[in-house]
Design a protein around this motif. Structure first.
Motif, PDB file in Angstrom:
ATOM      1  N   GLU A   1      -9.770  -7.705  -5.892  1.00 20.38           N
ATOM      2  CA  GLU A   1      -9.202  -9.153  -5.407  1.00 20.38           C
ATOM      3  C   GLU A   1      -9.931 -10.467  -6.155  1.00 20.38           C
ATOM      4  O   GLU A   1     -11.083 -10.437  -5.854  1.00 20.38           O
ATOM      5  CB  GLU A   1      -9.420  -9.242  -4.057  1.00 20.38           C
ATOM      6  CG  GLU A   1      -8.637 -10.451  -3.368  1.00 20.38           C
ATOM      7  CD  GLU A   1      -8.874 -10.547  -1.787  1.00 20.38           C
ATOM      8  OE1 GLU A   1      -9.139 -11.512  -1.167  1.00 20.38           O
ATOM      9  OE2 GLU A   1      -8.623  -9.443  -1.077  1.00 20.38           O
TER      10      GLU A   1
ATOM     11  N   ARG B   1     -17.785  -8.597  -1.691  1.00 15.19           N
ATOM     12  CA  ARG B   1     -17.338  -7.624  -0.658  1.00 15.19           C
ATOM     13  C   ARG B   1     -17.180  -6.364  -1.648  1.00 15.19           C
ATOM     14  O   ARG B   1     -16.006  -6.348  -2.867  1.00 15.19           O
ATOM     15  CB  ARG B   1     -16.016  -8.044  -0.015  1.00 15.19           C
ATOM     16  CG  ARG B   1     -15.252  -6.974   0.824  1.00 15.19           C
ATOM     17  CD  ARG B   1     -14.352  -7.230   1.854  1.00 15.19           C
ATOM     18  NE  ARG B   1     -13.768  -8.496   1.508  1.00 15.19           N
ATOM     19  CZ  ARG B   1     -12.351  -8.309   0.969  1.00 15.19           C
ATOM     20  NH1 ARG B   1     -11.904  -7.083   0.894  1.00 15.19           N
ATOM     21  NH2 ARG B   1     -11.720  -9.291   0.344  1.00 15.19           N
TER      22      ARG B   1
ATOM     23  N   PRO C   1      -1.777 -10.126   4.311  1.00 16.15           N
ATOM     24  CA  PRO C   1      -3.022  -9.630   3.940  1.00 16.15           C
ATOM     25  C   PRO C   1      -2.507  -7.981   3.957  1.00 16.15           C
ATOM     26  O   PRO C   1      -2.077  -7.575   5.131  1.00 16.15           O
ATOM     27  CB  PRO C   1      -4.084 -10.148   4.597  1.00 16.15           C
ATOM     28  CG  PRO C   1      -3.638 -11.429   5.177  1.00 16.15           C
ATOM     29  CD  PRO C   1      -2.238 -11.172   5.684  1.00 16.15           C
TER      30      PRO C   1
ATOM     31  N   THR D   1      -5.338  -8.229  -7.265  1.00 23.32           N
ATOM     32  CA  THR D   1      -4.627  -9.245  -6.388  1.00 23.32           C
ATOM     33  C   THR D   1      -5.117 -10.509  -6.916  1.00 23.32           C
ATOM     34  O   THR D   1      -6.469 -10.787  -7.096  1.00 23.32           O
ATOM     35  CB  THR D   1      -4.961  -8.902  -4.897  1.00 23.32           C
ATOM     36  OG1 THR D   1      -4.402  -7.584  -4.384  1.00 23.32           O
ATOM     37  CG2 THR D   1      -4.390 -10.059  -3.918  1.00 23.32           C
TER      38      THR D   1
ATOM     39  N   GLN E   1     -13.133  -0.487  -4.361  1.00 23.64           N
ATOM     40  CA  GLN E   1     -12.433  -1.710  -3.597  1.00 23.64           C
ATOM     41  C   GLN E   1     -13.460  -2.871  -3.800  1.00 23.64           C
ATOM     42  O   GLN E   1     -14.482  -2.884  -3.258  1.00 23.64           O
ATOM     43  CB  GLN E   1     -12.045  -1.639  -2.311  1.00 23.64           C
ATOM     44  CG  GLN E   1     -11.118  -0.273  -2.309  1.00 23.64           C
ATOM     45  CD  GLN E   1     -10.632  -0.253  -0.831  1.00 23.64           C
ATOM     46  OE1 GLN E   1      -9.553  -0.999  -0.452  1.00 23.64           O
ATOM     47  NE2 GLN E   1     -10.602   0.776  -0.262  1.00 23.64           N
TER      48      GLN E   1
ATOM     49  N   SER F   1      -9.086  -1.092  -6.468  1.00 22.28           N
ATOM     50  CA  SER F   1      -8.531  -2.539  -5.995  1.00 22.28           C
ATOM     51  C   SER F   1      -9.299  -3.504  -6.072  1.00 22.28           C
ATOM     52  O   SER F   1     -10.619  -3.628  -5.483  1.00 22.28           O
ATOM     53  CB  SER F   1      -8.326  -1.878  -4.368  1.00 22.28           C
ATOM     54  OG  SER F   1      -7.671  -3.153  -3.637  1.00 22.28           O
TER      55      SER F   1
ATOM     56  N   PRO G   1       0.806  -1.209   0.084  1.00 21.89           N
ATOM     57  CA  PRO G   1      -0.064  -0.008   0.019  1.00 21.89           C
ATOM     58  C   PRO G   1       0.797   1.423  -0.103  1.00 21.89           C
ATOM     59  O   PRO G   1       0.417   2.152  -0.589  1.00 21.89           O
ATOM     60  CB  PRO G   1      -0.736  -0.160   1.252  1.00 21.89           C
ATOM     61  CG  PRO G   1      -0.900  -1.482   1.479  1.00 21.89           C
ATOM     62  CD  PRO G   1       0.366  -2.115   1.088  1.00 21.89           C
TER      63      PRO G   1
ATOM     64  N   SER H   1      -4.225  -3.954   2.529  1.00 27.17           N
ATOM     65  CA  SER H   1      -5.736  -3.013   1.892  1.00 27.17           C
ATOM     66  C   SER H   1      -5.270  -1.664   1.564  1.00 27.17           C
ATOM     67  O   SER H   1      -4.000  -1.318   2.255  1.00 27.17           O
ATOM     68  CB  SER H   1      -6.773  -3.099   3.044  1.00 27.17           C
ATOM     69  OG  SER H   1      -6.622  -2.337   4.112  1.00 27.17           O
TER      70      SER H   1
ATOM     71  N   TYR I   1     -16.400  -1.901  -1.805  1.00 22.66           N
ATOM     72  CA  TYR I   1     -16.626  -0.615  -0.918  1.00 22.66           C
ATOM     73  C   TYR I   1     -16.204   0.489  -2.194  1.00 22.66           C
ATOM     74  O   TYR I   1     -15.252   0.758  -2.803  1.00 22.66           O
ATOM     75  CB  TYR I   1     -15.273  -0.694  -0.030  1.00 22.66           C
ATOM     76  CG  TYR I   1     -14.800   0.570   0.562  1.00 22.66           C
ATOM     77  CD1 TYR I   1     -15.585   1.098   1.889  1.00 22.66           C
ATOM     78  CD2 TYR I   1     -13.744   1.386   0.230  1.00 22.66           C
ATOM     79  CE1 TYR I   1     -15.072   2.132   2.329  1.00 22.66           C
ATOM     80  CE2 TYR I   1     -13.584   2.628   0.884  1.00 22.66           C
ATOM     81  CZ  TYR I   1     -14.193   2.986   1.972  1.00 22.66           C
ATOM     82  OH  TYR I   1     -13.826   4.158   2.527  1.00 22.66           O
TER      83      TYR I   1
ATOM     84  N   ASP J   1      -6.724   0.796   2.236  1.00 19.06           N
ATOM     85  CA  ASP J   1      -7.873   1.713   2.929  1.00 19.06           C
ATOM     86  C   ASP J   1      -7.219   3.073   3.178  1.00 19.06           C
ATOM     87  O   ASP J   1      -7.831   4.072   2.993  1.00 19.06           O
ATOM     88  CB  ASP J   1      -8.381   1.096   4.153  1.00 19.06           C
ATOM     89  CG  ASP J   1      -9.183   0.109   3.988  1.00 19.06           C
ATOM     90  OD1 ASP J   1      -9.691  -0.045   2.931  1.00 19.06           O
ATOM     91  OD2 ASP J   1      -9.324  -0.972   4.949  1.00 19.06           O
TER      92      ASP J   1
END
Length: 339
Positions: free
Chosen positions: A205, A123, A93, A72, A116, A203, A36, A95, A125, A97
């Motif tokens: 995953e 999930r 892991p 990712t 994200q 972002s 990050p 993030s 965001y 954020d």
């Protein structure tokens, strides 16, 4: 994954980057928890700790990229993608954020894109005014499945090879590729978001390849075909996003077999401070904060300026002539002479 001398399997790759962001060609390992910070530094944001990583050079400070895209991929140590690649040390892991919060704080009045998304985990965001564009993006498993069987899905143009559209694991993998296609498609219909001055963050995953490996085995033809399809889709996605932002975007890929949660940093509540710290039995000081010198200089010169101002004002007040300054003093002076 097997860890040797603290190094876990994984690779950090740069698919596309503008000329203002300079990555060096080499095999320098990047700590997983600092990924990050790499994203923050490339976008021009500050980080709490200095990053002594030779892979990222000092680029053009006055021309920062308008977008950072980080994908990712779980279930594989490396992918044969084009661009610079670096091994990941301690693949814990992480993030983005902190980067998302920095964008939302500094550009809250504008239209930054902060997206994200982890499709297989449902999930998502999204923050900011611009994310109304991505409200129609498929985020649940039911939406992902239905999206694949629409007329304009990737199933009509993607060579499936040994993959099947009747298997749930294969459909999960393909639905993640559909999300990549839909993000670029939505952005192409709203190009003003890519041309504004606020930076954007994507972002994503993807764990569909990991599920394919668990279902068929990593030596199976399905896993090999899925890996090749994923590489081609990532390259196409990187080129599309790079072109939509006029060549001013950074597209990165993190490939990791599995995250090593055992080596992640331990967090401690502030309420435990009075109970003693087993990790710090000698009561050592906290690590040096690189903002300390900036804050110290601001406070120091502000106090010196205030002190000088008080001295000058006090001196002038002490030596002030009542007859030439205030009307109150002049009236008082006349009244005394009349008496």
């Amino acid at each position: 994954s097997v860890c040797v001398l603290g190094v876990c399997g994984g690779e950090f790759s740069i698919l596309r980057s503008p000329q203002s962001v300079v990555f060096r060609d080499g095999s320098w390992p990047i700590p997983g928890e600092r990924i990050p910070d790499v994203a923050a530094l490339t976008m021009g944001f500050s980080v709490e700790e200095d990053l002594p990583w030779p892979g990222l050079a000092v680029g053009d400070l006055f021309h920062r990229p308008r977008a950072t895209v980080l994908v990712t991929v779980k279930g594989v140590d490396k992918l044969p993608v084009k661009g610079f690649s670096y091994p990941i040390e301690n693949a814990v892991p992480f993030s983005l954020d902190s980067v998302a919060n920095a964008i939302h704080t500094l550009f809250s009045e504008e239209t930054p894109v902060v997206l994200q998304l982890a499709p297989s985990e449902e999930r998502v965001y999204m923050v900011g005014k611009a994310n109304t564009v991505f409200e129609d993006l498929s985020v649940t498993l039911r939406q992902l499945r239905n999206r694949l069987f629409q007329d304009n899905s990737i199933l009509s143009s993607l060579p499936l090879n040994s993959l099947s559209r009747n298997n749930e694991v294969d459909l999960l993998f393909l639905s993640e590729l559909q999300v990549l296609h839909d993000i670029a498609s939505l952005l192409s219909r709203h190009k003003h978001l890519a041309k504004d001055h606020s930076p954007d963050l994507y972002s994503l995953e993807l764990s569909g390849l990991e599920e394919v490996g668990k279902r068929y085995g990593e030596d199976s033809q399905q896993f090999k075909d899925a890996s090749q399809i994923l590489v081609n889709s990532l390259q196409k996605f990187a080129d599309e996003m790079f072109n939509l932002y006029g060549g001013n975007a950074v597209v990165e890929v993190v490939a990791v077999k599995e995250f090593n949660s055992l080596l992640s940093r331990k967090t401690r509540s502030i309420l435990q401070a009075s109970q003693g710290d087993k990790d710090n039995p000698y009561n050592l000081a906290y690590p040096y904060n690189y903002d300390y010198s900036v804050i110290f200089n601001i406070v120091l010169w502000m106090m010196i300026g205030l002190a000088l101002a008080v001295i000058v004002i006090s001196y002038n007040l002490w030596n002030m002539d009542p007859g030439y300054d205030s009307i109150i003093y002049r009236m008082t002076n006349q009244k005394i002479r009349m008496d």
